[in-house]
Design a protein around this motif. Structure first.
Motif, PDB file in Angstrom:
ATOM      1  N   VAL A  77     -10.562   0.639 -10.089  1.00  0.00           N
ATOM      2  CA  VAL A  77      -9.445   0.085 -10.859  1.00  0.00           C
ATOM      3  C   VAL A  77      -9.422  -1.433 -10.719  1.00  0.00           C
ATOM      4  N   ASP A  78      -8.945  -2.087 -11.750  1.00  0.00           N
ATOM      5  CA  ASP A  78      -8.835  -3.552 -11.748  1.00  0.00           C
ATOM      6  C   ASP A  78      -7.494  -3.909 -12.377  1.00  0.00           C
ATOM      7  N   VAL A  79      -6.476  -4.040 -11.550  1.00  0.00           N
ATOM      8  CA  VAL A  79      -5.126  -4.322 -12.019  1.00  0.00           C
ATOM      9  C   VAL A  79      -4.546  -5.486 -11.218  1.00  0.00           C
ATOM     10  N   PRO A  80      -3.579  -6.204 -11.784  1.00  0.00           N
ATOM     11  CA  PRO A  80      -3.014  -7.374 -11.093  1.00  0.00           C
ATOM     12  C   PRO A  80      -1.902  -7.014 -10.109  1.00  0.00           C
ATOM     13  N   PHE A  81      -2.119  -5.952  -9.347  1.00  0.00           N
ATOM     14  CA  PHE A  81      -1.123  -5.523  -8.372  1.00  0.00           C
ATOM     15  C   PHE A  81      -1.818  -5.150  -7.072  1.00  0.00           C
ATOM     16  N   ASN A  82      -1.089  -5.322  -5.996  1.00  0.00           N
ATOM     17  CA  ASN A  82      -1.535  -4.867  -4.690  1.00  0.00           C
ATOM     18  C   ASN A  82      -0.552  -3.816  -4.202  1.00  0.00           C
ATOM     19  N   LEU A  83      -1.068  -2.664  -3.739  1.00  0.00           N
ATOM     20  CA  LEU A  83      -0.226  -1.576  -3.285  1.00  0.00           C
ATOM     21  C   LEU A  83      -0.611  -1.230  -1.856  1.00  0.00           C
ATOM     22  N   THR A  84       0.366  -1.256  -0.949  1.00  0.00           N
ATOM     23  CA  THR A  84       0.094  -0.951   0.460  1.00  0.00           C
ATOM     24  C   THR A  84       1.145   0.020   0.997  1.00  0.00           C
ATOM     25  N   PRO A  85       0.781   0.902   1.932  1.00  0.00           N
ATOM     26  CA  PRO A  85      -0.582   1.124   2.412  1.00  0.00           C
ATOM     27  C   PRO A  85      -1.357   2.019   1.440  1.00  0.00           C
ATOM     28  N   PRO A  86      -2.665   1.823   1.294  1.00  0.00           N
ATOM     29  CA  PRO A  86      -3.431   2.651   0.368  1.00  0.00           C
ATOM     30  C   PRO A  86      -3.639   4.076   0.873  1.00  0.00           C
ATOM     31  N   ILE A  87      -3.665   4.260   2.184  1.00  0.00           N
ATOM     32  CA  ILE A  87      -3.819   5.583   2.790  1.00  0.00           C
ATOM     33  C   ILE A  87      -2.842   5.678   3.953  1.00  0.00           C
ATOM     34  N   ALA A  88      -2.161   6.816   4.053  1.00  0.00           N
ATOM     35  CA  ALA A  88      -1.188   6.972   5.130  1.00  0.00           C
ATOM     36  C   ALA A  88      -1.027   8.444   5.490  1.00  0.00           C
ATOM     37  N   ARG A  89      -0.751   8.702   6.755  1.00  0.00           N
ATOM     38  CA  ARG A  89      -0.386  10.035   7.216  1.00  0.00           C
ATOM     39  C   ARG A  89       1.137  10.121   7.219  1.00  0.00           C
TER      40      ARG A  89
END
Length: 247
Positions: A77-89
């Motif tokens: 994906v190439d989008v102008p956003f950052n999403l965190t955390p990408p992986i989580a328990r």
């Protein structure tokens, strides 16, 4: 919500696909979100999405944002956003806050832009002493994310009421959106005499026109009205009624 198993190069996807076994089983989603759509107003530092595990077992979640391709994977994906955390328990009974921040880019300034937040819920791996002859599913959720520039004329609340409806020459139904806001519709019904024709739900992009899918040709030579419900910024349903214009 989409209950899917998707096999891609990413390890979480591979793990999810590996547990689609031949035996009959049951599956249910345990991860829930605090909304069905999210609005990112230009200039905001970030917005948050609350994800909760209402089940009795921990779950692993993977998250990413795409620009409309439902077959997208996190690596491409190439989008102008950052999403965190990408992986989580996510432990049973606990919640996790996802943070979305705008990283900049050339998006239209005269209308909203639509993106999608993806949340993949992967069930826990069976223990060694558990019956492996059961079906396990990874559930993928896709939630709308609207990027809303500042200074747009009108308002998102008023946009659904400004739609214009028209019969097409072949007896269909089209809806035009003259506003800079996305409009999502549900429960669309065209009144024909004493009966209603139910039209499939659909969305109309800003300054766009969409031809709806009607199960039967709409009558010509008589006044028709369309009753519909729009979905607002908070996921609520708002009723509307408009006259359907001739072709």
């Amino acid at each position: 919500m989409q209950g899917t198993i998707r096999k891609t190069s990413h390890s979480l996807y591979l793990w999810a696909a590996a547990f689609m076994l031949s035996a009959v089983g049951t599956a249910s989603a345990t991860v829930v979100m605090n909304g069905t759509r999210y609005i990112y107003v230009a200039g905001a530092k970030e917005i948050t999405v609350k994800v909760s595990n209402v089940g009795k077992l921990p779950a692993l979640t993977q998250t990413w944002i795409d620009d409309g391709d439902e077959k997208s994977t996190p690596e491409h994906v190439d989008v102008p956003f950052n999403l965190t955390p990408p992986i989580a328990r996510l432990e049973a009974g606990k919640s996790q806050t996802l943070r979305i921040s705008y990283t900049g880019g050339e998006l239209p300034s005269d209308r909203e832009s639509l993106f999608w937040v993806n949340i993949l819920e992967v069930p826990p791996k069976p223990k060694a002493d558990e019956d492996l002859n059961k079906l396990q599913l990874a559930f993928r959720y896709r939630l709308k994310l609207f990027y809303r520039p500042n200074g747009l004329p009108g308002s998102a609340d008023a946009a659904p009421g400004k739609l214009t409806w028209r019969r097409t020459t072949d007896g269909g139904l089209s809806a035009s959106n003259p506003t800079p806001f996305h409009v999502t519709l549900n429960d669309v019904r065209v009144n024909i005499g004493d009966s209603d024709v139910l039209v499939e739900p659909f969305a109309i992009p800003p300054l766009g026109t969409v031809t709806a899918i009607s199960p039967q040709p709409l009558s010509a030579g008589r006044e028709l009205r369309v009753e519909y419900k729009s979905i607002n910024d908070y996921g609520g349903f708002v009723p509307h009624s408009k006259t359907v214009e001739a072709p």
